[in-house]
Motif scaffolding. Structure first.
Motif: not given
Length: 247
Positions: A81-82, A84-85, A88, A92, A211, A215
């Motif tokens: 989940k992290r 995916q955030k 973008g 899962r 992170e 991104t």
């Protein structure tokens, strides 16, 4: 040190640091794994990442206890989940068919793991399977990815292998690093800080710096197959946007 604080006043970085680290981590490839024993030498590459949704499936060797399995599954589910955030991208954790296999197994599970990987990853090369049998004890974990035949810069499958005997924090560190590297950040850099993409193991868990790298990797302004030179101006812009610095 395996710090879990993600960095602080002692680890400042700016947009130029971020852009430089992205270039060294995304556009250079060396074998992943927390040991100097598994090194073939760095080589420059084009940008690699996934286009299809990433489905992380976790498998365990017979020696892994049910308690450990449940804990690791929950860890990977939360981590997906992290990721995916941060990216973008569609990421899962799944119980069924997956294209990113995380195998957690003990030393006594090697034969089982090899047979299981043959079943789950048809056509997996023998040299990859042999790694499981020839791992030196200091070798904690590794990941390798597979690209499409027609689109060699797009990842279509990945396999991460993690020793079950590792202490909890070190095993968690392996989960964070190997899955993140399997998304398309294959290299480590001694200049990257605060970061798990650094062989010094100062940081155990994905940091805010890392992170931002993810991104950048999945920013639509960069596409699989772009070279480091062509990407550099765009990387600089994205890094400054993420750091809130003027262009």
């Amino acid at each position: 040190m395996l710090r879990t604080d993600g960095g602080g006043p002692d680890t400042p970085y700016d947009a130029d640091d971020l852009a430089r680290n992205f270039g060294k981590i995304a556009f250079i490839n060396e074998h992943s794994g927390k040991s100097a024993a598994f090194v073939s030498g760095p080589s420059e590459i084009k940008l690699n990442r996934w286009k299809s949704p990433i489905r992380i499936r976790t498998e365990f060797g017979p020696s892994v206890s049910m308690e450990s399995r449940e804990a690791d599954r929950q860890t990977i589910q939360n981590y997906a989940k992290r990721l995916q955030k941060a990216t973008g991208h569609n990421v899962r954790s799944v119980n069924g068919d997956g294209n990113f296999l995380v195998f957690i197994a003990g030393q006594d599970d090697v034969a089982y793991a090899q047979d299981r990987l043959k079943s789950l990853v048809p056509g997996i090369p023998d040299d990859r399977l042999n790694l499981l049998r020839t791992l030196d004890r200091p070798f904690y974990c590794f990941v390798f990815t597979f690209s499409g035949q027609e689109d060699t810069n797009t990842v279509i499958r990945a396999v991460a292998y993690i020793r079950a005997e590792l202490p909890n924090l070190l095993r968690l560190s392996c989960i964070h690093e190997e899955i993140a590297q399997g998304l398309g950040l294959p290299n480590d850099s001694p200049a990257a800080r605060p970061s798990i993409f650094n062989d010094d193991d100062e940081f155990a868990l994905l940091t805010s710096h890392d992170e931002k790298l993810l991104t950048m990797l999945y920013d639509p302004r960069l596409q699989p197959g772009v070279t480091a030179d062509d990407a550099r101006p765009v990387v600089r812009i994205i890094a400054r946007e993420l750091m809130g610095q003027q262009l």
